[in-house]
Design an enzyme around this catalytic site. Structure first.
Site, short mmCIF file in Angstrom:
data_model
loop_
_atom_site.label_atom_id
_atom_site.label_comp_id
_atom_site.label_asym_id
_atom_site.label_seq_id
_atom_site.Cartn_x
_atom_site.Cartn_y
_atom_site.Cartn_z
N HIS A 22 39.75 32.20 52.13
CA HIS A 22 40.19 32.99 50.84
C HIS A 22 41.40 32.90 50.72
O HIS A 22 42.31 33.28 51.35
CB HIS A 22 39.91 34.63 51.21
N LYS A 167 37.76 36.71 39.23
CA LYS A 167 38.97 36.81 39.20
C LYS A 167 39.64 35.36 40.09
O LYS A 167 38.79 35.15 41.12
CB LYS A 167 39.44 37.96 40.02
N LYS A 169 42.80 33.42 41.89
CA LYS A 169 43.86 33.61 42.36
C LYS A 169 44.80 32.53 42.27
O LYS A 169 44.34 31.11 42.69
CB LYS A 169 43.61 33.62 44.01
N ASP A 198 44.93 36.62 39.19
CA ASP A 198 46.02 37.31 39.76
C ASP A 198 47.20 36.52 40.52
O ASP A 198 46.75 35.51 41.05
CB ASP A 198 45.21 38.06 41.09
N GLU A 224 47.10 39.72 36.21
CA GLU A 224 47.41 40.76 37.25
C GLU A 224 48.81 40.27 37.86
O GLU A 224 48.96 39.05 38.43
CB GLU A 224 46.47 40.79 38.19
N ASP A 249 49.42 45.59 39.96
CA ASP A 249 48.86 45.82 41.29
C ASP A 249 49.82 46.23 42.48
O ASP A 249 50.22 47.57 42.71
CB ASP A 249 47.90 44.60 41.64
N LYS A 273 44.36 51.44 44.49
CA LYS A 273 43.72 51.14 45.70
C LYS A 273 44.16 52.49 46.73
O LYS A 273 45.25 52.84 46.47
CB LYS A 273 44.34 50.09 46.49
N GLU A 327 36.86 45.62 42.12
CA GLU A 327 36.68 44.59 42.83
C GLU A 327 36.47 44.86 44.19
O GLU A 327 36.77 44.11 45.05
CB GLU A 327 38.21 43.57 42.70
O1 LIG Z 1 44.36 41.94 44.57
C1 LIG Z 1 44.84 41.35 45.46
O2 LIG Z 1 46.22 41.16 45.31
C2 LIG Z 1 44.41 41.28 46.73
C3 LIG Z 1 42.89 40.89 46.81
C4 LIG Z 1 41.86 41.69 45.95
C5 LIG Z 1 41.03 40.72 45.67
C6 LIG Z 1 41.28 39.41 46.14
O3 LIG Z 1 40.55 38.36 46.22
O4 LIG Z 1 42.53 39.95 47.03
MN LIG Z 2 45.94 41.85 43.01
#
Ligand SMILES: O=C(O)C[C@H]1C=CC(=O)O1
Ligand SMILES: [Mn+2]
Length: 389
Positions: A22, A167, A169, A198, A224, A249, A273, A327
């Site tokens: 991941h 989502k 990254k 994000d 994000e 976040d 969170k 999420e």
């Molecule tokens: O949001 C984050 O920064 C961290 C986390 C949440 C979903 C994901 O894939 O990583």
């Molecule tokens: Mn995030």
């Protein structure tokens, strides 16, 4: 009802492998370390909580090992013998003996709620005032780093009716290549499928300004945490400049942050969170500030396992407004877990347990297999240290 006292608090480090790598801006995960917290009460009831960080100390400033130390050395001695049913009083003690350590506090508070739910025969969301919804939309993070693979993964998720929001990254590597990757995925999946990105704080304001304009043109639905968490003024300028909503976040932990960000008009959406806030009640307090300021909410994850994800789900279900869904897919990213029954994901949503407490039970065999100290003991027994002369 006689008063139940806190009889013991245990914090267990549990290492669980992920189903695939991941890839985030700051690290690539191959496993997650959960801190499972178990509270036992004098009436025989038990409660569970979870404090999990993303990639050790690479995402935030609280590690699993530090969380365990704070619980074992400071929080537990201060809480033993106190009324397990008076969660506000217990958390006031926790606040007094330990600054910060919101993940530890969240896990202990959650375990007290779980135990109270068992004692009263009620689910945790009922103790929080009731669930505004019985299931929560859950997105999936596409993080393989390969566009074609991500597109296939997304299509399979839609087909299985598991996720329809994705989502991406994008905080690592070349921003232009990342934006092209996002645009390819959005185009392949079409207008019906919502795509969020994000950045995990990876861009400076100038780069964010250039990149967000292109993400907006590509049809991205939400951006994000594009810039560093403490640079609130930069986040505010981006939020004012672009139509695409900007979500905080890492910048928003608790009600105090929620208020300060609202005063600075720094974000359109908050990712809450439970561990960042320091508990379920603290999450609801942050949500109340967002509601008062007209800021939309999103149920975020620390990529917790089943205990932490279900705990989060109880809190998010109790939020009056949760405009961007959640999420809470952490359990689906793990190859295995330490619970008897993993959460139910169906029709694009996570379904909230309606049984007393959290509605999650530990599997003792799995816990014995995955807990870090047990495996060390087993390894040490297999390879005993040479006897001293
Ligand atoms: O949001 C984050 O920064 C961290 C986390 C949440 C979903 C994901 O894939 O990583
Ligand atoms: Mn995030």
């Amino acid at each position: 009802m006689t008063t139940a006292l806190i009889a013991s608090i245990e914090a267990l480090l549990v290492d669980l492998p992920t189903i695939r790598a991941h890839k985030l801006a700051m690290t690539t995960l191959h496993q997650q370390t959960l801190v499972i917290v178990r509270v036992r009460c004098s009436d025989g009831t038990e409660g569970l909580g979870e404090a999990t960080s993303i990639g050790g100390l690479s995402y935030g400033d609280q590690s699993p090992e530090g969380t365990k130390l704070a619980i074992d050395t400071y929080l537990t001695p201060a809480l033993l013998g106190r009324d397990a049913g008076n969660i506000n009083a217990a958390m006031a003690v926790a606040a007094k003996v330990a600054q910060g350590h919101s993940y530890a506090k969240s896990a202990i508070e959650c375990a007290l709620f779980d135990a109270l739910g068992h004692r009263l025969g009620q689910p945790v969301h009922t103790l929080l005032g009731g669930a505004a919804r019985s299931s929560l939309p859950v997105l999936w993070t596409l993080a393989s780093g390969d566009s074609a693979r991500d597109i296939d993964e997304a299509r399979a998720m839609i087909e299985a009716r598991r996720h329809k929001v994705f989502k991406l990254k994008i905080g690592f590597g070349d921003p232009d290549a990342n934006i092209a990757h996002v645009a390819r995925i959005k185009q392949a999946l079409g207008d019906e499928v919502r795509i969020t990105v994000d950045v995990n704080q990876a861009w400076d304001e100038a780069l964010a300004t250039r990149c967000i304009a292109r993400l907006e043109a590509a049809g991205v639905d939400l951006v994000e945490q594009p810039t560093p968490r403490r640079q609130r003024a930069a986040l505010a300028r981006l939020a004012a400049r672009f139509d695409v909503p900007i979500m905080a976040d890492e910048s928003v932990n608790d009600a105090q942050d929620a208020l300060e960000l609202a005063q600075a008009a720094a974000a359109d959406v908050y990712a809450l969170k439970i561990s960042k806030a320091g508990g379920l009640l603290a999450t609801l307090r942050a949500a109340a500030v967002a509601d008062a300021a007209g800021i939309a909410l999103y149920g975020g994850t620390m990529l917790e396992g089943s205990v932490g994800s279900i705990a989060s789900a109880h809190a998010f279900a109790a939020c009056p407004q949760l405009r961007w869904g959640t999420e809470l897919f952490g359990p689906l990213l793990l190859k295995d877990d330490v619970v008897v029954e993993r959460p139910l994901y169906r029709d694009f949503e996570l379904h909230l347990p309606a049984t007393p407490g959290l509605g999650v039970a530990l599997d003792p065999d799995k816990l014995a297999f995955y807990r870090r100290d047990r495996r060390r003991t087993a390894v040490a027994a297999a390879h005993p240290a040479p006897a001293e002369e």
